[in-house]
Enzyme design. Structure first.
Site, PDB file in Angstrom:
ATOM      1  N   LYS A  14      34.689 163.841 -31.116  1.00  0.00           N
ATOM      2  CA  LYS A  14      34.657 163.793 -32.428  1.00  0.00           C
ATOM      3  C   LYS A  14      33.663 161.646 -32.710  1.00  0.00           C
ATOM      4  O   LYS A  14      32.726 162.435 -33.423  1.00  0.00           O
ATOM      5  CB  LYS A  14      35.704 163.908 -33.645  1.00  0.00           C
ATOM      6  CG  LYS A  14      35.845 165.087 -33.927  1.00  0.00           C
ATOM      7  CD  LYS A  14      37.184 164.485 -34.726  1.00  0.00           C
ATOM      8  CE  LYS A  14      37.810 164.003 -34.122  1.00  0.00           C
ATOM      9  NZ  LYS A  14      39.238 163.113 -35.514  1.00  0.00           N
ATOM     10  N   ARG A  89      42.019 166.775 -43.328  1.00  0.00           N
ATOM     11  CA  ARG A  89      43.305 166.957 -41.934  1.00  0.00           C
ATOM     12  C   ARG A  89      44.119 167.637 -43.124  1.00  0.00           C
ATOM     13  O   ARG A  89      45.054 168.058 -42.256  1.00  0.00           O
ATOM     14  CB  ARG A  89      42.851 166.432 -41.426  1.00  0.00           C
ATOM     15  CG  ARG A  89      43.343 165.151 -41.191  1.00  0.00           C
ATOM     16  CD  ARG A  89      43.785 164.010 -40.017  1.00  0.00           C
ATOM     17  NE  ARG A  89      42.942 163.417 -39.948  1.00  0.00           N
ATOM     18  CZ  ARG A  89      42.576 162.370 -38.214  1.00  0.00           C
ATOM     19  NH1 ARG A  89      43.235 162.297 -37.674  1.00  0.00           N
ATOM     20  NH2 ARG A  89      42.063 161.576 -38.101  1.00  0.00           N
ATOM     21  N   ARG A 134      43.947 150.457 -27.046  1.00  0.00           N
ATOM     22  CA  ARG A 134      43.921 151.513 -28.796  1.00  0.00           C
ATOM     23  C   ARG A 134      45.533 151.786 -29.194  1.00  0.00           C
ATOM     24  O   ARG A 134      45.719 152.422 -27.999  1.00  0.00           O
ATOM     25  CB  ARG A 134      42.692 152.856 -29.727  1.00  0.00           C
ATOM     26  CG  ARG A 134      42.874 152.159 -30.487  1.00  0.00           C
ATOM     27  CD  ARG A 134      41.546 153.612 -31.279  1.00  0.00           C
ATOM     28  NE  ARG A 134      42.831 154.882 -31.453  1.00  0.00           N
ATOM     29  CZ  ARG A 134      41.448 156.264 -32.255  1.00  0.00           C
ATOM     30  NH1 ARG A 134      40.747 155.957 -32.571  1.00  0.00           N
ATOM     31  NH2 ARG A 134      42.637 156.975 -32.704  1.00  0.00           N
ATOM     32  N   ARG A 145      50.209 162.770 -31.991  1.00  0.00           N
ATOM     33  CA  ARG A 145      48.822 163.009 -32.592  1.00  0.00           C
ATOM     34  C   ARG A 145      48.110 164.339 -32.283  1.00  0.00           C
ATOM     35  O   ARG A 145      48.051 165.477 -33.757  1.00  0.00           O
ATOM     36  CB  ARG A 145      48.273 162.352 -32.146  1.00  0.00           C
ATOM     37  CG  ARG A 145      48.202 160.048 -32.987  1.00  0.00           C
ATOM     38  CD  ARG A 145      47.540 159.750 -32.177  1.00  0.00           C
ATOM     39  NE  ARG A 145      46.171 159.591 -32.343  1.00  0.00           N
ATOM     40  CZ  ARG A 145      44.781 159.220 -31.255  1.00  0.00           C
ATOM     41  NH1 ARG A 145      45.999 158.169 -30.511  1.00  0.00           N
ATOM     42  NH2 ARG A 145      44.097 159.809 -31.229  1.00  0.00           N
TER      43      ARG A 145
HETATM   44  P1  ADP Z   1      42.155 161.181 -33.752  1.00  0.00           P
HETATM   45  O1  ADP Z   1      41.783 162.082 -34.959  1.00  0.00           O
HETATM   46  O2  ADP Z   1      41.796 160.590 -32.589  1.00  0.00           O
HETATM   47  O3  ADP Z   1      43.824 161.097 -34.652  1.00  0.00           O
HETATM   48  P2  ADP Z   1      41.684 159.143 -36.211  1.00  0.00           P
HETATM   49  O4  ADP Z   1      41.101 157.905 -35.929  1.00  0.00           O
HETATM   50  O5  ADP Z   1      40.985 159.927 -36.613  1.00  0.00           O
HETATM   51  O6  ADP Z   1      42.126 159.350 -34.572  1.00  0.00           O
HETATM   52  O7  ADP Z   1      42.898 158.991 -36.679  1.00  0.00           O
HETATM   53  C1  ADP Z   1      43.850 157.571 -36.628  1.00  0.00           C
HETATM   54  C2  ADP Z   1      44.889 158.135 -37.527  1.00  0.00           C
HETATM   55  O8  ADP Z   1      44.387 157.631 -38.655  1.00  0.00           O
HETATM   56  C3  ADP Z   1      46.101 159.324 -37.924  1.00  0.00           C
HETATM   57  O9  ADP Z   1      46.479 159.448 -36.638  1.00  0.00           O
HETATM   58  C4  ADP Z   1      46.311 159.049 -39.201  1.00  0.00           C
HETATM   59  O10 ADP Z   1      47.682 158.560 -39.179  1.00  0.00           O
HETATM   60  C5  ADP Z   1      45.388 158.386 -39.873  1.00  0.00           C
HETATM   61  N1  ADP Z   1      44.423 159.453 -40.650  1.00  0.00           N
HETATM   62  C6  ADP Z   1      42.993 159.366 -39.989  1.00  0.00           C
HETATM   63  N2  ADP Z   1      42.595 160.590 -40.659  1.00  0.00           N
HETATM   64  C7  ADP Z   1      43.432 161.305 -41.769  1.00  0.00           C
HETATM   65  C8  ADP Z   1      43.310 161.881 -42.845  1.00  0.00           C
HETATM   66  N3  ADP Z   1      42.619 162.151 -43.421  1.00  0.00           N
HETATM   67  N4  ADP Z   1      45.289 162.060 -43.580  1.00  0.00           N
HETATM   68  C9  ADP Z   1      46.192 161.615 -42.992  1.00  0.00           C
HETATM   69  N5  ADP Z   1      46.185 160.265 -41.686  1.00  0.00           N
HETATM   70  C10 ADP Z   1      44.204 160.330 -41.329  1.00  0.00           C
END
Ligand code: ADP
Length: 188
Positions: A14, A89, A134, A145
């Protein structure tokens, strides 16, 4: 006016696609994950609060996440549109975003879902862990996740599907191929 939401499981690619989409459409890429990581590396108060969630692969509570995204969407560059990555999300966050966008002219144009089979996801994340280090790409955290994504985010997708806004695109193939598919799917 381009207002896109891009969804997909961890490792779907993404982030890469969103950067390219932002460039193509001349709008900011707004990634909740990047915003959190930025706060964490700058050791802001918010960063200190959210670190434990990111480290364990859990979602940050809606109130905290929404407040952070609201501030970003309020910045002047986002009035021209945006590529939203990783927010909303949870179904709670969908409601939050609805009210944020209700005060502006229109809602989202489309919700793009980048789909990748589970086995490929795990392989991609393992590779990213080796290359970028990471913290949340550690194998156990990755598993969590993916689980959290399936539990929390499937209902979000259903909601947007009911609204008829979802376009599904396969995330397999080259970065360029996936990008072309997305651009075609959003009809731009
Ligand atoms: P990925 O989708 O690959 O897990 P992201 O960089 O989008 O990676 O998100 C990393 C972390 O940030 C998530 O595992 C969560 O802890 C937090 N996070 C990101 N976006 C949200 C959201 N919309 N609501 C809650 N937590 C979030």
């Amino acid at each position: 006016m381009m207002r896109l939401l891009v969804m997909g499981p961890p490792g779907a690619g993404k982030g890469t696609q969103c950067v390219k989409l932002a460039e193509r459409f001349g709008v900011p890429h707004i990634s909740s994950g990047d915003l959190f990581r930025h706060h964490i590396s700058n050791k802001t108060e918010l960063g200190v609060t959210v670190q434990k969630y990111l480290d364990s692969g859990e979602y940050v509570p809606d109130e905290i996440t929404t407040e952070m995204v609201r501030k970003r969407l309020d910045e002047p560059d986002a009035t021209a549109g945006f590529i939203l990555d990783g927010y909303p999300r949870t179904t709670g966050q969908v409601g939050d975003l609805d009210s944020m966008l209700a005060t502006t002219a229109s809602g989202l144009n489309k919700v793009v879902v980048v789909e990748v089979p589970d086995d490929d996801l795990v392989a991609r994340l393992a590779k990213r862990a080796r290359e970028q280090g990471r913290a949340d790409d550690d194998e156990n955290v990755v598993r969590r996740r993916v689980e959290v994504y399936q539990e929390q985010t499937a209902p979000v997708l259903d909601l947007y599907k009911k609204r008829g806004q979802v376009v599904e695109v396969t995330g397999l193939g080259s970065v360029e191929d996936v990008f072309d598919r997305i651009v075609t799917a959003v009809g731009a």
